[in-house]
Design a protein around this motif. Structure first.
Motif, PDB file in Angstrom:
ATOM      1  N   TYR A   1     -12.259  -7.316   9.322  1.00 44.41           N
ATOM      2  CA  TYR A   1     -13.200  -7.416   8.206  1.00 44.41           C
ATOM      3  C   TYR A   1     -13.315  -6.084   7.454  1.00 44.41           C
ATOM      4  O   TYR A   1     -13.348  -6.048   6.220  1.00 44.41           O
ATOM      5  CB  TYR A   1     -14.530  -7.807   8.847  1.00 44.41           C
ATOM      6  CG  TYR A   1     -15.703  -8.173   7.989  1.00 44.41           C
ATOM      7  CD1 TYR A   1     -15.631  -8.342   6.609  1.00 44.41           C
ATOM      8  CD2 TYR A   1     -16.954  -8.358   8.592  1.00 44.41           C
ATOM      9  CE1 TYR A   1     -16.760  -8.691   5.880  1.00 44.41           C
ATOM     10  CE2 TYR A   1     -18.074  -8.710   7.864  1.00 44.41           C
ATOM     11  CZ  TYR A   1     -17.975  -8.864   6.511  1.00 44.41           C
ATOM     12  OH  TYR A   1     -19.087  -9.202   5.800  1.00 44.41           O
TER      13      TYR A   1
ATOM     14  N   LEU B   1       0.815  -1.219   0.000  1.00 38.25           N
ATOM     15  CA  LEU B   1       0.000   0.000   0.000  1.00 38.25           C
ATOM     16  C   LEU B   1       0.847   1.268   0.000  1.00 38.25           C
ATOM     17  O   LEU B   1       0.360   2.346   0.384  1.00 38.25           O
ATOM     18  CB  LEU B   1      -0.949  -0.004   1.207  1.00 38.25           C
ATOM     19  CG  LEU B   1      -1.928  -1.182   1.275  1.00 38.25           C
ATOM     20  CD1 LEU B   1      -2.820  -1.070   2.506  1.00 38.25           C
ATOM     21  CD2 LEU B   1      -2.790  -1.259   0.016  1.00 38.25           C
TER      22      LEU B   1
ATOM     23  N   LYS C   1      -8.361   3.279  -7.970  1.00 38.80           N
ATOM     24  CA  LYS C   1      -7.185   3.085  -8.840  1.00 38.80           C
ATOM     25  C   LYS C   1      -7.609   2.743 -10.261  1.00 38.80           C
ATOM     26  O   LYS C   1      -6.931   3.092 -11.224  1.00 38.80           O
ATOM     27  CB  LYS C   1      -6.283   1.987  -8.265  1.00 38.80           C
ATOM     28  CG  LYS C   1      -5.448   2.464  -7.071  1.00 38.80           C
ATOM     29  CD  LYS C   1      -4.270   1.529  -6.823  1.00 38.80           C
ATOM     30  CE  LYS C   1      -3.471   1.941  -5.592  1.00 38.80           C
ATOM     31  NZ  LYS C   1      -2.387   2.892  -5.894  1.00 38.80           N
TER      32      LYS C   1
ATOM     33  N   TRP D   1      -4.038  -2.692   9.733  1.00 38.55           N
ATOM     34  CA  TRP D   1      -3.815  -3.550   8.567  1.00 38.55           C
ATOM     35  C   TRP D   1      -3.228  -2.713   7.422  1.00 38.55           C
ATOM     36  O   TRP D   1      -2.349  -3.165   6.690  1.00 38.55           O
ATOM     37  CB  TRP D   1      -5.131  -4.186   8.101  1.00 38.55           C
ATOM     38  CG  TRP D   1      -5.590  -5.342   8.938  1.00 38.55           C
ATOM     39  CD1 TRP D   1      -6.275  -5.280  10.111  1.00 38.55           C
ATOM     40  CD2 TRP D   1      -5.400  -6.739   8.666  1.00 38.55           C
ATOM     41  NE1 TRP D   1      -6.521  -6.557  10.579  1.00 38.55           N
ATOM     42  CE2 TRP D   1      -6.004  -7.465   9.715  1.00 38.55           C
ATOM     43  CE3 TRP D   1      -4.785  -7.450   7.628  1.00 38.55           C
ATOM     44  CZ2 TRP D   1      -6.010  -8.865   9.764  1.00 38.55           C
ATOM     45  CZ3 TRP D   1      -4.798  -8.841   7.670  1.00 38.55           C
ATOM     46  CH2 TRP D   1      -5.404  -9.533   8.731  1.00 38.55           C
ATOM     47  N   LEU D   2      -3.714  -1.492   7.283  1.00 32.23           N
ATOM     48  CA  LEU D   2      -3.233  -0.653   6.183  1.00 32.23           C
ATOM     49  C   LEU D   2      -1.835  -0.120   6.466  1.00 32.23           C
ATOM     50  O   LEU D   2      -0.969  -0.122   5.594  1.00 32.23           O
ATOM     51  CB  LEU D   2      -4.211   0.503   5.931  1.00 32.23           C
ATOM     52  CG  LEU D   2      -5.373   0.202   4.975  1.00 32.23           C
ATOM     53  CD1 LEU D   2      -6.286  -0.894   5.495  1.00 32.23           C
ATOM     54  CD2 LEU D   2      -6.201   1.451   4.717  1.00 32.23           C
TER      55      LEU D   2
ATOM     56  N   PRO E   1     -11.229  -3.549   6.889  1.00 32.32           N
ATOM     57  CA  PRO E   1     -10.217  -3.073   5.937  1.00 32.32           C
ATOM     58  C   PRO E   1     -10.503  -3.545   4.513  1.00 32.32           C
ATOM     59  O   PRO E   1     -10.174  -2.851   3.546  1.00 32.32           O
ATOM     60  CB  PRO E   1      -8.904  -3.690   6.450  1.00 32.32           C
ATOM     61  CG  PRO E   1      -9.155  -4.089   7.840  1.00 32.32           C
ATOM     62  CD  PRO E   1     -10.621  -4.311   8.002  1.00 32.32           C
ATOM     63  N   PHE E   2     -11.138  -4.711   4.392  1.00 31.02           N
ATOM     64  CA  PHE E   2     -11.486  -5.190   3.053  1.00 31.02           C
ATOM     65  C   PHE E   2     -12.398  -4.188   2.347  1.00 31.02           C
ATOM     66  O   PHE E   2     -12.224  -3.902   1.157  1.00 31.02           O
ATOM     67  CB  PHE E   2     -12.173  -6.563   3.136  1.00 31.02           C
ATOM     68  CG  PHE E   2     -12.725  -7.030   1.828  1.00 31.02           C
ATOM     69  CD1 PHE E   2     -11.878  -7.500   0.833  1.00 31.02           C
ATOM     70  CD2 PHE E   2     -14.088  -6.964   1.565  1.00 31.02           C
ATOM     71  CE1 PHE E   2     -12.381  -7.911  -0.402  1.00 31.02           C
ATOM     72  CE2 PHE E   2     -14.600  -7.362   0.343  1.00 31.02           C
ATOM     73  CZ  PHE E   2     -13.746  -7.837  -0.652  1.00 31.02           C
ATOM     74  N   ALA E   3     -13.348  -3.625   3.096  1.00 30.50           N
ATOM     75  CA  ALA E   3     -14.275  -2.652   2.508  1.00 30.50           C
ATOM     76  C   ALA E   3     -13.533  -1.403   2.035  1.00 30.50           C
ATOM     77  O   ALA E   3     -13.863  -0.820   1.002  1.00 30.50           O
ATOM     78  CB  ALA E   3     -15.364  -2.290   3.518  1.00 30.50           C
ATOM     79  N   ILE E   4     -12.508  -1.008   2.811  1.00 26.36           N
ATOM     80  CA  ILE E   4     -11.716   0.168   2.424  1.00 26.36           C
ATOM     81  C   ILE E   4     -10.864  -0.167   1.197  1.00 26.36           C
ATOM     82  O   ILE E   4     -10.774   0.617   0.248  1.00 26.36           O
ATOM     83  CB  ILE E   4     -10.789   0.622   3.581  1.00 26.36           C
ATOM     84  CG1 ILE E   4     -11.586   0.836   4.870  1.00 26.36           C
ATOM     85  CG2 ILE E   4     -10.035   1.889   3.190  1.00 26.36           C
ATOM     86  CD1 ILE E   4     -10.721   1.158   6.088  1.00 26.36           C
ATOM     87  N   LEU E   5     -10.243  -1.346   1.217  1.00 32.03           N
ATOM     88  CA  LEU E   5      -9.354  -1.730   0.116  1.00 32.03           C
ATOM     89  C   LEU E   5     -10.125  -1.851  -1.198  1.00 32.03           C
ATOM     90  O   LEU E   5      -9.608  -1.500  -2.261  1.00 32.03           O
ATOM     91  CB  LEU E   5      -8.642  -3.043   0.452  1.00 32.03           C
ATOM     92  CG  LEU E   5      -7.644  -2.945   1.607  1.00 32.03           C
ATOM     93  CD1 LEU E   5      -7.160  -4.332   2.021  1.00 32.03           C
ATOM     94  CD2 LEU E   5      -6.453  -2.055   1.254  1.00 32.03           C
ATOM     95  N   ALA E   6     -11.364  -2.324  -1.125  1.00 30.09           N
ATOM     96  CA  ALA E   6     -12.171  -2.415  -2.346  1.00 30.09           C
ATOM     97  C   ALA E   6     -12.417  -1.021  -2.913  1.00 30.09           C
ATOM     98  O   ALA E   6     -12.374  -0.811  -4.131  1.00 30.09           O
ATOM     99  CB  ALA E   6     -13.495  -3.123  -2.048  1.00 30.09           C
ATOM    100  N   ALA E   7     -12.649  -0.043  -2.023  1.00 27.03           N
ATOM    101  CA  ALA E   7     -12.869   1.334  -2.487  1.00 27.03           C
ATOM    102  C   ALA E   7     -11.588   1.916  -3.097  1.00 27.03           C
ATOM    103  O   ALA E   7     -11.631   2.618  -4.110  1.00 27.03           O
ATOM    104  CB  ALA E   7     -13.358   2.204  -1.334  1.00 27.03           C
ATOM    105  N   ILE E   8     -10.435   1.605  -2.487  1.00 30.42           N
ATOM    106  CA  ILE E   8      -9.163   2.100  -3.038  1.00 30.42           C
ATOM    107  C   ILE E   8      -8.911   1.454  -4.410  1.00 30.42           C
ATOM    108  O   ILE E   8      -8.467   2.120  -5.356  1.00 30.42           O
ATOM    109  CB  ILE E   8      -7.991   1.814  -2.073  1.00 30.42           C
ATOM    110  CG1 ILE E   8      -8.202   2.530  -0.737  1.00 30.42           C
ATOM    111  CG2 ILE E   8      -6.665   2.249  -2.693  1.00 30.42           C
ATOM    112  CD1 ILE E   8      -7.160   2.188   0.333  1.00 30.42           C
ATOM    113  N   TYR E   9      -9.214   0.172  -4.501  1.00 28.59           N
ATOM    114  CA  TYR E   9      -9.025  -0.533  -5.784  1.00 28.59           C
ATOM    115  C   TYR E   9      -9.893   0.106  -6.871  1.00 28.59           C
ATOM    116  O   TYR E   9      -9.437   0.367  -7.983  1.00 28.59           O
ATOM    117  CB  TYR E   9      -9.381  -2.012  -5.604  1.00 28.59           C
ATOM    118  CG  TYR E   9      -9.020  -2.873  -6.798  1.00 28.59           C
ATOM    119  CD1 TYR E   9      -7.699  -3.281  -7.002  1.00 28.59           C
ATOM    120  CD2 TYR E   9      -9.983  -3.259  -7.718  1.00 28.59           C
ATOM    121  CE1 TYR E   9      -7.356  -4.065  -8.099  1.00 28.59           C
ATOM    122  CE2 TYR E   9      -9.650  -4.041  -8.820  1.00 28.59           C
ATOM    123  CZ  TYR E   9      -8.336  -4.446  -9.003  1.00 28.59           C
ATOM    124  OH  TYR E   9      -8.003  -5.210 -10.081  1.00 28.59           O
ATOM    125  N   HIS E  10     -11.134   0.375  -6.511  1.00 27.28           N
ATOM    126  CA  HIS E  10     -12.067   1.022  -7.451  1.00 27.28           C
ATOM    127  C   HIS E  10     -11.508   2.365  -7.914  1.00 27.28           C
ATOM    128  O   HIS E  10     -11.543   2.707  -9.096  1.00 27.28           O
ATOM    129  CB  HIS E  10     -13.420   1.211  -6.769  1.00 27.28           C
ATOM    130  CG  HIS E  10     -14.432   1.923  -7.612  1.00 27.28           C
ATOM    131  ND1 HIS E  10     -15.209   1.265  -8.550  1.00 27.28           N
ATOM    132  CD2 HIS E  10     -14.798   3.234  -7.683  1.00 27.28           C
ATOM    133  CE1 HIS E  10     -16.011   2.140  -9.152  1.00 27.28           C
ATOM    134  NE2 HIS E  10     -15.782   3.337  -8.637  1.00 27.28           N
TER     135      HIS E  10
END
Lengths: 406, 406
Positions: B182, B6, B195, B26-27, B184-193
C-alpha cells in the motif's frame, strides 16, 4: 489543494462494484484525480446495500461503506450491457487516462470490453483489471471472494496465529475485507507504475491484478523459506515458540506485546521486576525460551493480568519493550494521538450529516490530499458528465433514461 | 528488454526488516535504483535470520527472508555512528530523488538526514518516513512490530471467533506486507507530484493509519451508529453460508462463500441435498444468515467426508465460490500461481538459483521487470562510493580501515 498538484491531471473511469476497484479509484481521487464512477441504472453498486447504514435505516444513499469508498467521485449510471451504454463508455474512455474495473474476465469478454477493444479507442489508456484470479491461469474463471482470496493466498490458515485445538477451530478471515482492500492497494500502486511508464513511452497498457496473487505475495518470507528447504509450521501453540508478539488479558481489556529478541527479553524481565530470569538456565537463552515458551508465556500472562492495559503498555514502552493497547473501535476513534494528527476527517453528506471517516495513511507536507466532495447519489452527475462533456442533449438524456441506458 | 517505469529515479533507503523493504522492492523491480544503506555492525534483522539456505551458520547473505525482500536493490555499508559515516550518507542522499526510512522518531534528524535539514540542501527532495504511529502526535514514540500495530488500530478487536469474543492477530505477519503493498502508492504519488511541479515533500507515513483506512465498515458503524463491532468470525453480511469447513486429512479446510439464492440452489444440487433445498428458512439470504451456525454444521458434516480438492472442484464447477485454505507450502506449489509465474528463479551468488516470490502484478508493457538477486552485504560499495560519489580506491580503503565503511 494546489491546482496542478498531486494526481490532479489524471482522469479515471471506474466500472467498479463493492470494494476493490472503488478503493483503488478513491486512493487516486483523494489525491486530486478526477474519477467518473459508473453504476448500474436503478441498482447501483453492491456496497450501497452493504452498510453500515446511518441510524440503521437501510437507504442505498446512506451506506457507510459506500460513502467512504466513493468520496471525490462523479456518479453516472450507465447500462454497459446495452449497445448505447457501451458506446457512451467508449466515448468516456477516449478522453480518460485510466480505466479501472473489477469484473471477471468472462464478464468483460461478454460485454466486449477487453483490453484489445479499448486500446483501439485510446492507445494511451491504462486499463487496470482487478479480479480474484487474474486474466489467465487454471483458476481464471473460478468464483472468488475476500475469504477465498485470504484462504487460497495463505493468510487465513495463520488466522488466528495459533489455536489450541486445530481440529475444532477453523481458519478465519481478518475483520472486514482485508483481501479486497489490499488488492485495491496493489492495484493503485501498479496503476501508478503504468502511469510512469506512459510518461516515458506515451503508451498505455493492461494492468492485471489478481487478489490471490496479491495475498500469496504477502507470504513472501514463508514461501521463500519453502524454496530454501524449510517447511511451514502448523497452527498449534507448539509451533509458535518463544515470546513473539501475543495478545494478553489485562484488568480492563487486552494489550499486545512480545520480546522475540535478546534485547527486548532483557528489557521485559526488568520491566516485570524479575531481572534474575535473564540468567535463569531454563530461559536465559533464545533456545531455552523457545523450548519452555508455553510455561514462560503463562508466567508473563499472569503478570500482565494484574494491570490495566494503559498502565501496562506505557510501562513496557518505558522499558523499551514493543507493546500496544488492543483498542476496540470506540477507543481507536477516540485516540488523542490520532486526533493530534487530524487522522479522522469529518465529511458532510446530505443524507447523513457530518460523519467521521478514516482519512489517509500518509500526511504530505504539500496539500495534495483531501476530501473535496462526498460520495455521489446514484446518477447524480449524469447530466454534468454526459451533457457537458460528451455533448448529449437534454432530450437524448431523457430518452436514454426511458430506455434504461442511464 | 524495454524501458522500466521508474528508470532514472534513485532512492537512498534506510528502511529495514519487513514492510519497508517490501515497499521499496516495488520500486526497485520497476526500475528505480534503490540503494540500501546497511552496516555489518547492525545488519538487517532478516540477514541474521537463523534459517538459511545451507541450514548451518551462514553469514549475512543466505537468509531466505532477506533475499526475497531485497532483490533488485543495491547495498552499501556505512557506520552511521561516525561523523564521516553520516557525511557519506548525506552525500548519497543528495544524489538521490527519494529518501526512505523506518527508524524510530528523531533518528534521521540525529544523523543530520531529517527532512528539514535535507531540504535546505536539496529543496526538491522527497522524504518518506514510515513509522508505527507517524511522525507527530502524542504517542509518536510508541514503537513495536507491525503485528502489534493492528492492536492499536482496532483490527485485532474485530478479528477472531464470534463465540469467545477474544481479539486475535492475523496470519502472514499482518499488516507488514499489506503496508508494503500500500505504501509505495504514497511514494509514487509524491514522485508524480514532483515530476509535474518540481516540488519535493515530506511523506509522514503511519502504519496504524494504513490499517485504519482498510476497516471503514467498523469505523463508520461506530461514528454513525455508536455501535462497537467485535470479532466477526467468518461472518459476511451479504453471504451465507460463508466460512471455512473441515475436510478429510490433517487440519485440512475448505473456504466456501455463497453469494446468492441461485448459488445456494446450486450448492444443494451438487451436494445432493434436496432436503436443504426444500427447507424454506434457507431459501433466502435473511433466512440463511439467521440460521448460519446450523448451516455451518450441516455443511461441515458434508465436507469432512471429502477432500479439499473434491469440494473445491465440485462447487466451482457449479458456480459457487470455494477454495482450499492453504498453508505457505501449498501456496508455494499452487498450480495457478505457478502458471502465473508468481515464483521465478533468481540466481544468487551464495545460495545458487532459487525460486522467489515476485511482485503480484502483470504489466502488459513491462514483460521483464528487474529481477536480480538481493545485494550481498556491502556488495555495491565500489559502485556507490567510487562511481556515484567519485571517491578514489585509496579513500575507500582508508574509510574501511577507519570503520566508516563497514
Amino acid at each position: 489543494m494546489v491546482a496542478d498538484g498531486g494526481l490532479s491531471d489524471l482522469k479515471i473511469v471506474e466500472l467498479g462494484n463493492f470494494i476493490s476497484a472503488a478503493f483503488c479509484a478513491k486512493l487516486m481521487g483523494d489525491l486530486g484525480a478526477e474519477v467518473i464512477k459508473l453504476e448500474e441504472p436503478g441498482r447501483g453498486d453492491d456496497a450501497r446495500r452493504y452498510g453500515p447504514f446511518c441510524k440503521d435505516v437501510p437507504d442505498p444513499e446512506a451506506s457507510g461503506l459506500f460513502l467512504y469508498l466513493n468520496t471525490n467521485k462523479l456518479g453516472v449510471t450507465l447500462n454497459v450491457k446495452s449497445a448505447t451504454g457501451k458506446k457512451v463508455l467508449l466515448e468516456l474512455l477516449k478522453d480518460a487516462d485510466i480505466f479501472v474495473h473489477n469484473k471477471s474476465p468472462k464478464e468483460m469478454e461478454e460485454l466486449g470490453l477487453t483490453y484489445d477493444v479499448v486500446k483501439e479507442v485510446n492507445p494511451r489508456l491504462i486499463m487496470t483489471s482487478i479480479t480474484y484470479f487474474g486474466q489467465y491461469g487454471p483458476y481464471r474463471d473460478y468464483k472468488g471472494s475476500d475469504l477465498i482470496a485470504l484462504s487460497m493466498g495463505g493468510v487465513a490458515y495463520g488466522t488466528p496465529i495459533m489455536v489450541e485445538e486445530p481440529e475444532k477451530s477453523g481458519p478465519l478471515k481478518g475483520g472486514g475485507h482485508q483481501a479486497d482492500f489490499t488488492t485495491a492497494a496493489a492495484a493503485a500502486t501498479s496503476t501508478m507504475m503504468a502511469v510512469f511508464h506512459r510518461m516515458l513511452t506515451d503508451e498505455g497498457q493492461h494492468v492485471d491484478i489478481s487478489s490471490m496473487d496479491v495475498i500469496a505475495a504477502l507470504l513472501r518470507p514463508a514461501t521463500a523459506n519453502y524454496f530454501y528447504g524449510k517447511m511451514a509450521g502448523d497452527r498449534t501453540p507448539a509451533s509458535r515458540t518463544g515470546l513473539g508478539t501475543s495478545i494478553y488479558q489485562t484488568t480492563d481489556g487486552f494489550a499486545s506485546f512480545g520480546a522475540s529478541n535478546d534485547g527486548h527479553w532483557l528489557n521485559l524481565v526488568k520491566a516485570m521486576g524479575e531481572p534474575e530470569w535473564a540468567t535463569n538456565p531454563l530461559f536465559g537463552t533464545r533456545e531455552g525460551r523457545a523450548e519452555f515458551g508455553d510455561a514462560l508465556k503463562g508466567m508473563v500472562a499472569d503478570w500482565a493480568s494484574a494491570y490495566p492495559k494503559k498502565e501496562l503498555y506505557t510501562h513496557l514502552q518505558s522499558h523499551h519493550v514493543p507493546s500496544f493497547p488492543v483498542n476496540k473501535i470506540d477507543e481507536v476513534v477516540a485516540s488523542e494521538h490520532l486526533d493530534d494528527r487530524g487522522f479522522f476527517v469529518e465529511v458532510d453528506h446530505p443524507k447523513t450529516g457530518k460523519v467521521k471517516y478514516p482519512g489517509y495513511s500518509a500526511r504530505y507536507s504539500e496539500p495534495i490530499w483531501g476530501i473535496r466532495s462526498p460520495a455521489p447519489f446514484l446518477g447524480q452527475h449524469n447530466e454534468e458528465v454526459l451533457s457537458k462533456r460528451l455533448g448529449y442533449t437534454k432530450e437524448e438524456l431523457v430518452q436514454m433514461r426511458q430506455l434504461g441506458v442511464i | 528488454m524495454g524501458r522500466l517505469p521508474l528508470e532514472g529515479i534513485r532512492v537512498a533507503d534506510f528502511t529495514w526488516a519487513l514492510s519497508g523493504p517490501y515497499a521499496l522492492q516495488w520500486l526497485s523491480v520497476m526500475g528505480a535504483e534503490v540503494i540500501r544503506i546497511e552496516s555489518t555492525l547492525r545488519p538487517d534483522i532478516l540477514r541474521t535470520n537463523p534459517f538459511a539456505a545451507t541450514g548451518v551458520e551462514a553469514g549475512l547473505n543466505q537468509a531466505a527472508g532477506y533475499n526475497c525482500l531485497n532483490y533488485a536493490k543495491k547495498g552499501c555499508t556505512i557506520n552511521l555512528q561516525t561523523a564521516k559515516g553520516k557525511e557519506l550518507a548525506k552525500r548519497i542522499v543528495l544524489k538521490s530523488d527519494v529518501v526512505t526510512d523506518s527508524f524510530a522518531h528523531g533518528v534521521m534528524e540525529r544523523y543530520g538526514l531529517g527532512y528539514e535539514q535535507l531540504r535546505k540542501m536539496k529543496p526538491e527532495i522527497i522524504v518518506f518516513s514510515k513509522n508505527t504511529m507517524g511522525a507527530y502526535g502524542r504517542e509518536k514514540h510508541l514503537f513495536g512490530w507491525g503485528t502489534a500495530v493492528i492492536s492499536y488500530a482496532g483490527l485485532a478487536s474485530i478479528t477472531g471467533y464470534e463465540d469467545d469474543g477474544l481479539p486475535q492477530m492475523m496470519g502472514g505477519t499482518w499488516p507488514d506486507y499489506t503496508i508494503g503493498t500500500y505504501s509505495p502508492f504514497a511514494i509514487l504519488a509524491a514522485i508524480y507530484h514532483k515530476k509535474k511541479t518540481g516540488q519535493g515533500m515530506y511523506v509522514d507515513y503511519s502504519m496504524c493509519e494504513g490499517v485504519l483506512t482498510m476497516i471503514p465498515e467498523a469505523v463508520l458503524e461506530y461514528t454513525m451508529n455508536g455501535r462497537v463491532t467485535g470479532p466477526q468470525g467468518n461472518k459476511e453480511e451479504l453471504m451465507a453460508p460463508h466460512g471455512t469447513y473441515r475436510c478429510m486429512g490433517d487440519d485440512k479446510w475448505v473456504a466456501i462463500a455463497v453469494a446468492s439464492d441461485g448459488e445456494w440452489k446450486q450448492l444443494c444440487k451438487v451436494t445432493g441435498h434436496d432436503d436443504w433445498l426444500r427447507e424454506e428458512k434457507y431459501a433466502d439470504l435473511y433466512g440463511r444468515q439467521t440460521s448460519r451456525h446450523e448451516l455451518d454444521r450441516l455443511i461441515g458434516e458434508w465436507t469432512k467426508e471429502r477432500t479439499v480438492r473434491e469440494v473445491t472442484e465440485l462447487l466451482q464447477s457449479a458456480g459457487v465460490a470455494a477454495g482450499p485454505v492453504q498453508n505457505s507450502d501449498e501456496v508455494a506449489t499452487d498450480p495457478h500461481l505457478i502458471a502465473r509465474e508468481q515464483f521465478i528463479e533468481i540466481v544468487h551468488p551464495e545460495t545458487g538459483s532459487k525460486p522467489m516470490p515476485v511482485l503480484p502484478v502483470k504489466l502488459s508493457k513491462v514483460p521483464h521487470p528487474n529481477y536480480v538477486s538481493a545485494p550481498l552485504i556491502g556488495e555495491h560499495n565500489d559502485y556507490v562510493f567510487g562511481e556515484l560519489l567519485g571517491m578514489s580506491g585509496q579513500e575507500i580503503v582508508q574509510l574501511m580501515e577507519e570503520n566508516v565503511i563497514v
